[in-house]
Write an enzyme that holds these catalytic residues in place. Structure first.
Site, PDB file in Angstrom:
ATOM      1  N   GLU A  90       0.841  -1.194   0.000  1.00  0.00           N
ATOM      2  CA  GLU A  90       0.000   0.000   0.000  1.00  0.00           C
ATOM      3  C   GLU A  90       0.875   1.243   0.000  1.00  0.00           C
ATOM      4  OE1 GLU A  90      -2.056  -1.174   3.931  1.00  0.00           O
ATOM      5  OE2 GLU A  90      -2.000   1.005   3.966  1.00  0.00           O
ATOM      6  N   CYS A 122      -3.282  -4.585   3.969  1.00  0.00           N
ATOM      7  CA  CYS A 122      -2.189  -5.430   4.460  1.00  0.00           C
ATOM      8  C   CYS A 122      -2.181  -6.832   3.883  1.00  0.00           C
ATOM      9  CB  CYS A 122      -2.244  -5.515   5.984  1.00  0.00           C
ATOM     10  SG  CYS A 122      -2.013  -3.918   6.751  1.00  0.00           S
ATOM     11  N   HIS A 245      -1.344 -12.103  10.439  1.00  0.00           N
ATOM     12  CA  HIS A 245      -1.027 -10.690  10.244  1.00  0.00           C
ATOM     13  C   HIS A 245      -0.815 -10.086  11.624  1.00  0.00           C
ATOM     14  CE1 HIS A 245      -0.839  -6.646   8.996  1.00  0.00           C
ATOM     15  NE2 HIS A 245      -1.951  -6.304   9.597  1.00  0.00           N
TER      16      HIS A 245
END
Ligand SMILES: [Zn+2]
Lengths: 357, 134
Positions: A90, A122, A245
């Protein structure tokens, strides 16, 4: 489970595995206590120890090139055989002009290749990974490279400024029989959830405050993890390592415990306390740390999370080829150990937070 | 520097791609199609390893406008392990002592941006070996 539910398991025609992987973390570190010294007089707790900060001459393109070179060193394949170079991020340096073409050119994969940039907060890196499995598993390509890399930014003084780190990893997919880790199956889960966003032309993101936890991160991570375990007929105790994550240290630990994992299974791939939240790089570099240390036969669960929102989940098993190949390039820990601490003023300059005109 | 020149130079600049002389086997960088050693035609592409050592270096405090966003920085002459000398910036020195003979390796970094709206120019720099054993 009925047949239509079993269809949710993503599994290619041909077996696919990881034939090369490589990490990258920039050298500079901003301690979280240095952020709190500036904004809260050092009062209150901090969510991580420190985060990795890119140098003035680094961005997603240069960091991806180094990770990709490390992945190639382990794969020992001719880069001209790679049919896709996909960079998930990103923080692509250009709004229009792909990062991936520069990376592909620098590693010698051009010109007979696809190159594309992927975006999904993400999980842009695992999104590219999921697609690369399909490209190789269908027989369209022998090798494909998926990269997750970010140089995340938080607004000065925002809670995100403690954790927005820099780093990621590149993964080369290829035939399972040549691989150091085989994919047993994968799964993706996505809903429209407004937990975090950044509009075009804005430098810093906005987030939905308390909305980021339960309906966003936990709902997607837990559902994707439970679903892939059901689909692959596995239980938490079947896994040697699990990587989630990692936006901070608390969320992945809590998600892991809720799924029945022990801290031992989570810690090898949990790097956020020392490098920060590397966004699209986060699940990818967690996997790279696990590949650095895992043993043949180990089963690994990888679950990403991207705001907006979705999760990709993967079940892998490590093969006999892994131990001989992993020392051909620097391990993730070597990048973590290469460390120069900086203060907030240097950080502000490195990250372009000082407007000079 | 114009866009077309950046484009033509990209292979040598991103990855230290040079030439090898088919007659005397000298390694040539930057590529110039004629061997500096024997004077014969040399157009065979050669991928340099990227490893070398510092031959000399100087810190630049007062950088020219195009490079001011990264100043101060260190410029060095690097002796590549294959022989040629190249001029390049050093990067990621951190707090490591730098001296003549220090082993370095090539990395691809941002050299400069042509203003807020221009191209980002990438190319080789050198840094202290990340992994001295290899
Ligand atoms: Zn010659």
């Amino acid at each position: 489970m009925n047949a239509s539910q079993q269809d949710r398991l993503l599994k290619p025609m041909e077996e696919v595995g990881i034939v090369g992987y490589g990490a990258y973390i920039p050298r500079y570190r901003l301690p979280a206590k240095e952020v709190s010294r500036i904004w809260t007089d050092g009062e209150g707790g901090v969510p991580i120890v420190e985060k990795a900060v890119p140098g003035l001459d680094e961005d997603v393109i240069t960091m991806s090139i180094e990770a990709a070179r490390n992945a190639l060193a382990r794969a020992a394949i001719d880069p001209s055989e790679i049919r896709a170079v996909w960079v998930g991020s990103e923080s692509h340096p250009y709004a229009v002009k792909p990062s991936s073409t520069v990376v592909a050119e620098a590693i010698g994969a051009t010109p007979h290749t696809q190159a594309a940039d992927w975006e999904f907060a993400c999980k842009a890196g695992t999104e590219a990974l999921q697609a690369a499995i399909g490209l190789v598993g269908s027989g369209m390509a022998r090798y494909a490279m998926a990269i997750g890399m970010d140089t995340a930014q938080g607004r000065p003084g925002d809670a995100l400024e403690y954790t927005t780190g820099a780093g990621g990893a590149a993964i080369i997919l290829g035939p399972a029989k040549e691989s150091m880790a085989r994919f047993e199956g994968s799964y993706s889960y996505a809903t429209d959830t407004p937990d975090f966003w950044r509009r075009s032309n804005e430098t810093y993101p906005e987030h939905g405050e308390r909305f980021t936890g339960e309906p966003a991160y936990f709902e997607h991570i837990l559902t994707a993890a439970r679903e892939i375990m059901k689909l692959t007929d596995t239980q938490s105790e079947d896994f040697a390592h699990v990587v989630f994550h990692q936006p901070n240290a608390k969320f992945p630990m809590r998600a892991g415990r809720m799924l029945g994992f022990k801290d031992e299974q989570i810690k090898t791939g949990l790097l956020v306390s020392l490098i920060g939240n590397t966004y699209a790089g986060s699940p990818m570099i967690g996997l790279s740390a696990v590949l650095d240390k895992g043993q043949p036969g180990d089963r690994v669960l990888l679950v990403s999370y991207g705001s907006g929102a979705g999760s990709d989940a993967f079940v892998l098993s490590l093969t006999d080829r892994l131990p001989a190949l992993r020392d051909r390039a620097p391990r993730t820990q070597e990048y973590i150990d290469r460390r120069t601490e900086i203060d907030y003023a240097t950080y502000a300059r490195y990250r372009g937070k000082l407007a000079l005109k | 520097m114009e866009v077309s020149r950046h484009w033509r130079l990209k292979k040598q600049r991103y990855a230290l791609e040079g030439e090898v002389c088919p007659h005397c086997h000298a390694k040539i960088f930057p590529p110039r199609d004629v061997c500096p050693d024997c004077g014969l035609d040399a157009r065979t592409l050669y991928q340099f390893s990227g490893r070398g050592e510092v031959y000399s270096f100087a810190k630049v405090q007062d950088a020219p406008e195009a490079h001011s966003e990264q100043s101060p920085y260190t410029v060095a002459l690097i002796r590549l392990e294959e022989g040629p000398l190249v001029t390049a910036q050093l990067t990621d020195i951190g707090d490591q002592p730098l001296e003549v003979g220090s082993p370095v390796e090539m990395v691809t970094r941002k050299l400069r941006s042509d203003g807020e709206r221009g191209m980002l120019v990438y190319g080789y720099k050198f840094r202290p070996l990340l992994r001295p054993s290899i």
